[in-house]
Design a protein around this motif. Structure first.
Motif, PDB file in Angstrom:
ATOM      1  N   PHE A  70       0.949  -1.601   0.104  1.00 35.85           N
ATOM      2  CA  PHE A  70      -0.206  -0.066  -0.033  1.00 35.85           C
ATOM      3  C   PHE A  70       1.021   1.251  -0.457  1.00 35.85           C
ATOM      4  CE2 PHE A  70      -2.826   2.935   2.945  1.00 35.85           C
ATOM      5  CZ  PHE A  70      -3.665   3.249   1.274  1.00 35.85           C
ATOM      6  N   ALA A  71       2.080   1.003   1.003  1.00 34.68           N
ATOM      7  CA  ALA A  71       2.794   2.245   1.031  1.00 34.68           C
ATOM      8  C   ALA A  71       3.395   2.678  -0.603  1.00 34.68           C
ATOM      9  CB  ALA A  71       3.712   2.269   1.970  1.00 34.68           C
ATOM     10  N   ASP A  72       4.122   2.306  -1.030  1.00 31.32           N
ATOM     11  CA  ASP A  72       5.267   1.480  -1.722  1.00 31.32           C
ATOM     12  C   ASP A  72       3.723   1.844  -3.486  1.00 31.32           C
ATOM     13  OD1 ASP A  72       7.392   0.947  -3.661  1.00 31.32           O
ATOM     14  OD2 ASP A  72       6.032  -0.700  -5.271  1.00 31.32           O
ATOM     15  N   GLY A  73       2.688   1.972  -3.475  1.00 33.59           N
ATOM     16  CA  GLY A  73       1.592   2.183  -4.210  1.00 33.59           C
ATOM     17  C   GLY A  73       1.528   3.930  -4.729  1.00 33.59           C
ATOM     18  N   LEU A  74       1.422   4.433  -2.783  1.00 36.20           N
ATOM     19  CA  LEU A  74       1.633   5.967  -2.729  1.00 36.20           C
ATOM     20  C   LEU A  74       2.782   6.601  -3.504  1.00 36.20           C
ATOM     21  CD1 LEU A  74      -0.287   5.325   1.322  1.00 36.20           C
ATOM     22  CD2 LEU A  74      -0.930   6.792  -0.479  1.00 36.20           C
ATOM     23  N   LEU A  75       3.795   6.067  -2.243  1.00 35.57           N
ATOM     24  CA  LEU A  75       5.695   6.339  -3.149  1.00 35.57           C
ATOM     25  C   LEU A  75       5.348   6.525  -4.558  1.00 35.57           C
ATOM     26  CD1 LEU A  75       7.390   5.045  -1.066  1.00 35.57           C
ATOM     27  CD2 LEU A  75       6.671   6.824  -0.245  1.00 35.57           C
ATOM     28  N   GLY A  76       4.755   5.230  -5.187  1.00 37.32           N
ATOM     29  CA  GLY A  76       5.083   5.932  -6.509  1.00 37.32           C
ATOM     30  C   GLY A  76       3.995   6.770  -7.281  1.00 37.32           C
ATOM     31  N   THR A  77       2.802   7.053  -6.584  1.00 37.76           N
ATOM     32  CA  THR A  77       1.875   8.129  -7.155  1.00 37.76           C
ATOM     33  C   THR A  77       2.414   9.361  -7.038  1.00 37.76           C
ATOM     34  OG1 THR A  77      -0.693   6.804  -6.804  1.00 37.76           O
ATOM     35  CG2 THR A  77      -0.448   9.178  -6.898  1.00 37.76           C
ATOM     36  N   MET A  92      12.678   0.697  -0.291  1.00 37.36           N
ATOM     37  CA  MET A  92      11.900   1.615   0.440  1.00 37.36           C
ATOM     38  C   MET A  92      12.135   0.659   1.374  1.00 37.36           C
ATOM     39  SD  MET A  92       7.619   0.697  -0.298  1.00 37.36           S
ATOM     40  CE  MET A  92       7.240   0.189   1.208  1.00 37.36           C
ATOM     41  N   THR A  93      12.681   2.436   2.741  1.00 35.29           N
ATOM     42  CA  THR A  93      12.567   1.155   4.139  1.00 35.29           C
ATOM     43  C   THR A  93      10.898   1.404   5.088  1.00 35.29           C
ATOM     44  OG1 THR A  93      13.491   3.260   4.856  1.00 35.29           O
ATOM     45  CG2 THR A  93      14.925   1.514   3.891  1.00 35.29           C
ATOM     46  N   SER A  94      10.596   0.800   5.713  1.00 32.07           N
ATOM     47  CA  SER A  94       9.510   1.107   6.397  1.00 32.07           C
ATOM     48  C   SER A  94       9.440   1.044   7.788  1.00 32.07           C
ATOM     49  CB  SER A  94       8.172   0.055   5.914  1.00 32.07           C
ATOM     50  OG  SER A  94       7.933  -0.208   4.686  1.00 32.07           O
ATOM     51  N   ASP A 125       3.506   8.507   4.658  1.00 28.14           N
ATOM     52  CA  ASP A 125       2.519   7.763   6.163  1.00 28.14           C
ATOM     53  C   ASP A 125       1.428   7.048   5.808  1.00 28.14           C
ATOM     54  OD1 ASP A 125       5.062   9.439   7.788  1.00 28.14           O
ATOM     55  OD2 ASP A 125       3.715  11.068   6.061  1.00 28.14           O
ATOM     56  N   LEU A 126       0.755   5.754   6.590  1.00 22.59           N
ATOM     57  CA  LEU A 126      -0.557   5.444   6.920  1.00 22.59           C
ATOM     58  C   LEU A 126      -0.358   6.143   8.004  1.00 22.59           C
ATOM     59  CD1 LEU A 126       1.290   4.130   4.569  1.00 22.59           C
ATOM     60  CD2 LEU A 126       0.132   2.434   5.210  1.00 22.59           C
ATOM     61  N   ASN A 137       9.747   5.203   3.362  1.00 23.87           N
ATOM     62  CA  ASN A 137      10.476   5.989   2.830  1.00 23.87           C
ATOM     63  C   ASN A 137      11.155   5.257   1.678  1.00 23.87           C
ATOM     64  OD1 ASN A 137      11.351   8.796   4.599  1.00 23.87           O
ATOM     65  ND2 ASN A 137      11.809   7.168   5.779  1.00 23.87           N
ATOM     66  N   GLY A 138      11.043   5.639   0.279  1.00 30.17           N
ATOM     67  CA  GLY A 138      11.321   5.649  -1.336  1.00 30.17           C
ATOM     68  C   GLY A 138      12.224   6.164  -1.608  1.00 30.17           C
ATOM     69  N   ILE A 139      13.305   5.612  -2.367  1.00 32.08           N
ATOM     70  CA  ILE A 139      13.978   6.382  -3.507  1.00 32.08           C
ATOM     71  C   ILE A 139      13.429   4.888  -5.269  1.00 32.08           C
ATOM     72  CG2 ILE A 139      16.038   6.314  -4.798  1.00 32.08           C
ATOM     73  CD1 ILE A 139      17.308   5.773  -2.106  1.00 32.08           C
TER      74      ILE A 139
END
Length: 149
Positions: A70-77, A92-94, A125-126, A137-139
């Motif tokens: 879910f977070a990966d989708g948010l970051l990509g968006t 991606m770190t969580s 943030d979720l 956090n993502g790159i």
């Protein structure tokens, strides 16, 4: 609405908060894990999902893999909204801060912290209500050949 009286197969189970509409442009993996909803505000965007039993682990809380997807989708968006470029997750770190359970409304947002010509740094943030559930956090690698426009 009393969720105990509804089957999770009942579309009324989802009961998204005001302003959220069904997301219909997701890929097959995300669509299978939904249904997901979104809203756009002056301050940014939000994605949401009503947690179902199928999203949970054997302890009855939302599976960490589900939260990370879910977070990966948010970051990509966030990356696409900022750069208008398709991007791939490099890293991606969580941080798991609390849990979500069936019936909870899980929502999140993300933002770009820095973008270069080739990579994008972002954070998400979720939440369940005002309670933080996960911070990520993502790159992302910007795929310039897929730039929109």
């Amino acid at each position: 609405m009393s969720r105990e009286k509804l089957s999770e197969d009942d579309s009324a189970y989802d009961d998204p908060p005001e302003g959220f509409v069904p997301s219909s442009t997701r890929g097959p993996y995300t669509t299978h894990n939904g249904p997901f909803f979104h809203k756009v505000t002056e301050d940014g965007f939000w994605h949401g999902v009503r947690v179902r039993e199928r999203h949970c682990n054997s302890r009855g809380i939302t599976h960490g893999g589900m939260l990370m997807a879910f977070a990966d989708g948010l970051l990509g968006t966030a990356v696409f909204r900022e750069t208008h470029t398709v991007a791939l997750t490099i890293r991606m770190t969580s941080d798991f801060l609390s849990s979500a359970r069936p019936g909870d409304w899980l929502e999140g947002t993300a933002r770009v912290v820095k973008a270069t010509r080739s990579v994008c740094f972002c954070e998400a943030d979720l939440y369940v209500g005002s309670r933080p559930v996960l911070k990520a956090n993502g790159i992302f690698k910007l795929m310039q050949r897929h730039k929109e426009g």
